[in-house]
Motif scaffolding. Structure first.
Motif, PDB file in Angstrom:
ATOM      1  N   SER A  42     -12.553  29.691 -32.668  1.00 48.81           N
ATOM      2  CA  SER A  42     -11.148  29.877 -32.277  1.00 48.81           C
ATOM      3  C   SER A  42     -10.335  30.402 -33.457  1.00 48.81           C
ATOM      4  O   SER A  42      -9.513  31.309 -33.305  1.00 48.81           O
ATOM      5  CB  SER A  42     -10.551  28.585 -31.718  1.00 48.81           C
ATOM      6  N   LEU A  43     -10.579  29.879 -34.626  1.00 49.23           N
ATOM      7  CA  LEU A  43      -9.874  30.341 -35.827  1.00 49.23           C
ATOM      8  C   LEU A  43     -10.190  31.809 -36.108  1.00 49.23           C
ATOM      9  O   LEU A  43      -9.282  32.623 -36.359  1.00 49.23           O
ATOM     10  CB  LEU A  43     -10.272  29.471 -37.023  1.00 49.23           C
ATOM     11  N   HIS A  44     -11.468  32.173 -36.039  1.00 53.88           N
ATOM     12  CA  HIS A  44     -11.868  33.558 -36.282  1.00 53.88           C
ATOM     13  C   HIS A  44     -11.279  34.507 -35.243  1.00 53.88           C
ATOM     14  O   HIS A  44     -10.813  35.599 -35.589  1.00 53.88           O
ATOM     15  CB  HIS A  44     -13.393  33.689 -36.288  1.00 53.88           C
ATOM     16  N   ILE A  45     -11.316  34.108 -33.986  1.00 56.52           N
ATOM     17  CA  ILE A  45     -10.800  34.982 -32.928  1.00 56.52           C
ATOM     18  C   ILE A  45      -9.304  35.218 -33.103  1.00 56.52           C
ATOM     19  O   ILE A  45      -8.822  36.351 -33.003  1.00 56.52           O
ATOM     20  CB  ILE A  45     -11.126  34.400 -31.534  1.00 56.52           C
TER      21      ILE A  45
ATOM     22  N   ALA B 271      -3.526  36.349 -30.258  1.00 54.40           N
ATOM     23  CA  ALA B 271      -2.945  36.169 -31.588  1.00 54.40           C
ATOM     24  C   ALA B 271      -1.851  35.102 -31.620  1.00 54.40           C
ATOM     25  O   ALA B 271      -1.631  34.484 -32.659  1.00 54.40           O
ATOM     26  CB  ALA B 271      -2.399  37.496 -32.110  1.00 54.40           C
ATOM     27  N   VAL B 272      -1.193  34.869 -30.513  1.00 56.26           N
ATOM     28  CA  VAL B 272      -0.089  33.896 -30.492  1.00 56.26           C
ATOM     29  C   VAL B 272      -0.547  32.479 -30.134  1.00 56.26           C
ATOM     30  O   VAL B 272       0.250  31.550 -30.166  1.00 56.26           O
ATOM     31  CB  VAL B 272       1.046  34.340 -29.537  1.00 56.26           C
ATOM     32  N   LEU B 273      -1.820  32.317 -29.815  1.00 54.59           N
ATOM     33  CA  LEU B 273      -2.336  30.988 -29.475  1.00 54.59           C
ATOM     34  C   LEU B 273      -2.494  30.142 -30.739  1.00 54.59           C
ATOM     35  O   LEU B 273      -2.754  30.668 -31.822  1.00 54.59           O
ATOM     36  CB  LEU B 273      -3.703  31.103 -28.791  1.00 54.59           C
ATOM     37  N   SER B 274      -2.395  28.846 -30.569  1.00 55.83           N
ATOM     38  CA  SER B 274      -2.736  27.954 -31.677  1.00 55.83           C
ATOM     39  C   SER B 274      -4.256  27.793 -31.677  1.00 55.83           C
ATOM     40  O   SER B 274      -4.916  28.019 -30.653  1.00 55.83           O
ATOM     41  CB  SER B 274      -2.068  26.590 -31.507  1.00 55.83           C
ATOM     42  N   GLN B 275      -4.783  27.377 -32.819  1.00 54.90           N
ATOM     43  CA  GLN B 275      -6.227  27.173 -32.904  1.00 54.90           C
ATOM     44  C   GLN B 275      -6.666  26.135 -31.870  1.00 54.90           C
ATOM     45  O   GLN B 275      -7.692  26.300 -31.218  1.00 54.90           O
ATOM     46  CB  GLN B 275      -6.643  26.739 -34.304  1.00 54.90           C
ATOM     47  N   GLN B 276      -5.907  25.084 -31.693  1.00 52.52           N
ATOM     48  CA  GLN B 276      -6.273  24.032 -30.741  1.00 52.52           C
ATOM     49  C   GLN B 276      -6.253  24.535 -29.302  1.00 52.52           C
ATOM     50  O   GLN B 276      -7.117  24.195 -28.509  1.00 52.52           O
ATOM     51  CB  GLN B 276      -5.341  22.815 -30.885  1.00 52.52           C
ATOM     52  N   GLN B 277      -5.237  25.367 -28.961  1.00 49.46           N
ATOM     53  CA  GLN B 277      -5.174  25.925 -27.601  1.00 49.46           C
ATOM     54  C   GLN B 277      -6.440  26.707 -27.282  1.00 49.46           C
ATOM     55  O   GLN B 277      -7.057  26.517 -26.238  1.00 49.46           O
ATOM     56  CB  GLN B 277      -3.970  26.867 -27.458  1.00 49.46           C
TER      57      GLN B 277
END
Length: 194
Positions: free
Chosen positions: A63-66, A42-48
């Motif tokens: 990545s956005l959905h996850i 949850a704390v990751l950025s979409q790009q990460q």
């Protein structure tokens, strides 16, 4: 797919869209060592996250959905994966098939996930004449006993990948060809050509 708990299965199934199980396993092996909980994701950025899952295809959307799903799991469910269809389907990136896979494999519920292979094979063999995955699911759940749904789901997928393929089904080597309307048509066409 390899998973150790319902959360890992949920992430793996989200990643599996338009991707092979082999590639998902390769991706999740490292991913689940780095990020173990919904809170970690949850704390990751979409790009990460996109950089971590690039091999799976459609990685930007996934990545956005996850990340969104993991925020919901953290905030609403205390980091746990819900064990019912309604709550699972409400998560970003989780459709009916994904929800049914999680319910069946992680929670032992008698669901019948319908992917493209199951849909095609069930219709070809006359197990269903439904024209939507949901109708095919309903027909198969009526036909197959609860205790056998998980194994039949996997059998139909394997059969759809190995023999009853989309473009060139191998009807000549098919063990159920005598029951299959498509195989009968193909056999009749071959005998007319000879």
């Amino acid at each position: 797919m390899h998973f150790r708990n319902p959360f890992e299965l949920l992430i793996a199934v989200i990643l599996s869209a338009q991707c092979t199980d082999k590639q998902v396993n390769k991706t999740t092996a490292g991913l689940f060592e780095k990020y173990k909980t919904p809170q970690d994701f949850a704390v990751l950025s979409q790009q990460q996250l996109a950089d971590e899952i690039k091999g799976c295809g459609l990685y930007r959307n996934k990545s956005l959905h996850i990340i969104k799903t993991c925020k919901i799991l953290s905030e609403r469910y205390g980091g746990r994966v819900p064990d019912n269809l309604v709550d699972l389907e409400a998560l970003p990136g989780v459709g009916r098939k994904t929800a049914n896979v999680v319910l069946n494999l992680a929670f032992g519920k008698p669901t019948f996930p319908v992917d493209t292979h199951v849909y095609r094979v069930a219709r070809r063999l006359g197990l269903s004449f439904g024209n939507t995955p949901r109708r095919v699911e309903r027909d198969l759940t009526d036909l197959i006993p609860e205790a056998e749904r998980g194994i039949w789901h996997h059998r139909l997928i394997h059969f759809g990948r190995s023999c009853c393929t989309a473009r060139n089904p191998i009807c000549i080597d098919c063990v159920v060809a005598q029951y299959c309307p498509k195989a009968k048509k193909q056999t009749q066409t071959l005998s007319k050509e000879n």
